[in-house]
Write an enzyme that holds these catalytic residues in place. Structure first.
Site, PDB file in Angstrom:
ATOM      1  N   LYS A 121      11.823   0.422  -6.821  1.00  0.00           N
ATOM      2  CA  LYS A 121      12.369   0.790  -5.511  1.00  0.00           C
ATOM      3  C   LYS A 121      12.662   2.276  -5.407  1.00  0.00           C
ATOM      4  CE  LYS A 121      14.172  -3.568  -3.779  1.00  0.00           C
ATOM      5  NZ  LYS A 121      15.234  -4.233  -3.022  1.00  0.00           N
ATOM      6  N   LYS A 204       2.947  -9.772  -2.817  1.00  0.00           N
ATOM      7  CA  LYS A 204       3.787 -10.878  -2.346  1.00  0.00           C
ATOM      8  C   LYS A 204       4.253 -10.599  -0.913  1.00  0.00           C
ATOM      9  CE  LYS A 204       8.574  -9.859  -3.263  1.00  0.00           C
ATOM     10  NZ  LYS A 204       9.836 -10.481  -3.218  1.00  0.00           N
ATOM     11  N   LYS A 207       9.810  -8.681   2.923  1.00  0.00           N
ATOM     12  CA  LYS A 207      10.449  -8.132   4.123  1.00  0.00           C
ATOM     13  C   LYS A 207      10.173  -6.646   4.269  1.00  0.00           C
ATOM     14  CE  LYS A 207      14.218 -10.379   2.922  1.00  0.00           C
ATOM     15  NZ  LYS A 207      15.600 -10.616   2.597  1.00  0.00           N
TER      16      LYS A 207
END
Ligand code: ATP
Ligand code: LTN
Length: 342
Positions: A121, A204, A207
């Site tokens: 991230k 995958k 969101k």
């Protein structure tokens, strides 16, 4: 209202989801929520909407508020029963932040540095501008879990490393200060429950995907759901068979179909033998709409009565606080903190 919750004979369970979007997607639903609804009969289940985790990356306050309620409404609409389970918002239970601090102090810097989620991230913004909160995210997650003495933590494969850290921290604390925490087991959901992006079927469904076309959301209108399935990426072979490596797009569609309807992939391969991708996509879109439309409708009803939704969350927070405060008091006592006089 509380009579179904808190049975002494059932083990505890905890899981959580970030309020990081206005809608959950089919991956969250098939990969996590469906299982959560099944497990609530056999466990005292604590389901937490982790707003403290959400602010590890920048959030707009109004959107965070909306997304938190929307996430709660979708959990309930998808079958989390607020009579049976404790559904609550993390910031309503101060012990999460309090225990996280304690755990920060028994976690090695190197140990925290090995967590791959931070590496992934923080690459988006560069490690220098990523927040320290993002760095200590897994330690807050360990606190979420250990407060509730759960036997099981149902999560996706991507969370395995965080549960391992949680187990290490629980054992370390128990060894240093005496038996305090249950050492929880990860309940990793099957690989088949991993749902991929409809446009980029190697990735995958997430969101935080850059392109919304590959995401099927529980809050999407029917026509949008149909459109997304119709434009799903497939391949040029024009044969409906499951082969994750050679045919990731078609395999993902078959996997989703199977999870939605309960039919096995091989039954679906037989049923669609000789037909084109259009037929598969049309039927799959219908199946998805018939599952998602009632959830979306119920979520909208719940959102229309904010006071009632907030009341349900307050009941969840009371249940959660009761156990979290007990665990935290034990931790403080073991550490050598003197009790505040009343
Ligand atoms: P983000 O992209 O913002 O990190 P996310 O979409 O991956 O979010 P989370 O809130 O991190 O969702 O995950 C909630 C739960 O849903 C977790 O248990 C996670 O394992 C599961 N989950 C998320 N995406 C998928 C997916 N594509 N397939 C199956 N399960 C998933
Ligand atoms: N990191 C998790 C969300 C999460 C969680 C938890 C899951 C926060 N706290 C405790 C299980 C138990 C995620 O991103 N899916």
């Amino acid at each position: 209202m509380t009579q179904n919750f808190g049975s002494a004979n059932k083990p505890n369970l905890l899981s959580g989801m970030q309020p990081s979007a206005g809608s959950l997607h089919l991956g969250n639903y098939l990969g996590a929520l469906v299982n959560w609804t099944k497990m609530q009969d056999d466990f005292n289940a604590y389901y937490v909407i982790v707003d403290l985790h959400a602010i590890t990356v920048p959030q707009d306050p109004k959107e965070l508020r909306d997304n938190t309620r929307r996430t709660a409404a979708q959990y309930i609409a998808a079958g989390i029963d607020t009579d049976k389970s404790a559904l609550f918002v993390q910031s309503h239970v101060p012990a999460h932040a309090q225990l996280a601090w304690v755990l920060n102090c028994i976690t090695g810097f190197g140990e925290a540095s090995r967590m791959t989620q931070f590496k992934d991230k923080s690459q988006k913004t560069g490690a220098d501008t990523a927040s320290v909160g993002l760095f200590t995210y897994p330690i807050l997650q360990a606190a979420d879990i250990l407060l509730y003495q759960p036997k099981a933590v149902p999560v996706g494969e991507d969370q395995r490393q965080h549960i391992e850290l949680t187990r290490d921290l629980a054992s370390r604390f128990n060894t240093r200060f005496g038996q305090t925490f249950e050492v929880p087991e990860a309940h990793i959901l099957k690989e088949t429950a991993k749902i991929y992006d409809l446009q980029y079927p190697q990735a995958k469904m997430s969101k935080s995907a850059a392109d919304p076309k590959g995401l099927v959301n529980l809050m999407d209108e029917d026509s949008i759901i149909v459109k997304k399935f119709k434009s799903a990426v497939t391949d040029t072979e024009a044969q409906i068979r499951f082969d994750r490596d050679a045919k990731p797009g078609v395999s993902n569609l078959l996997g989703i179909f199977s999870l939605l309807t309960g039919e096995s992939v091989s039954v679906l391969e037989d049923r669609f033998a000789g037909q084109g991708y259009g037929a598969l996509k049309t039927e799959l879109a219908d199946a998805a709409v018939s599952v998602i439309a009632p959830i979306r409708a119920r979520a909208h009803e719940l959102l229309a009565d904010q006071a009632e939704l907030d009341r349900l969350l307050a009941i969840g927070a009371d249940r959660a606080n009761a156990l979290a405060e007990t665990t935290l008091a034990k931790v403080y006592e073991r550490l050598g903190f003197i009790a505040a006089t009343k």
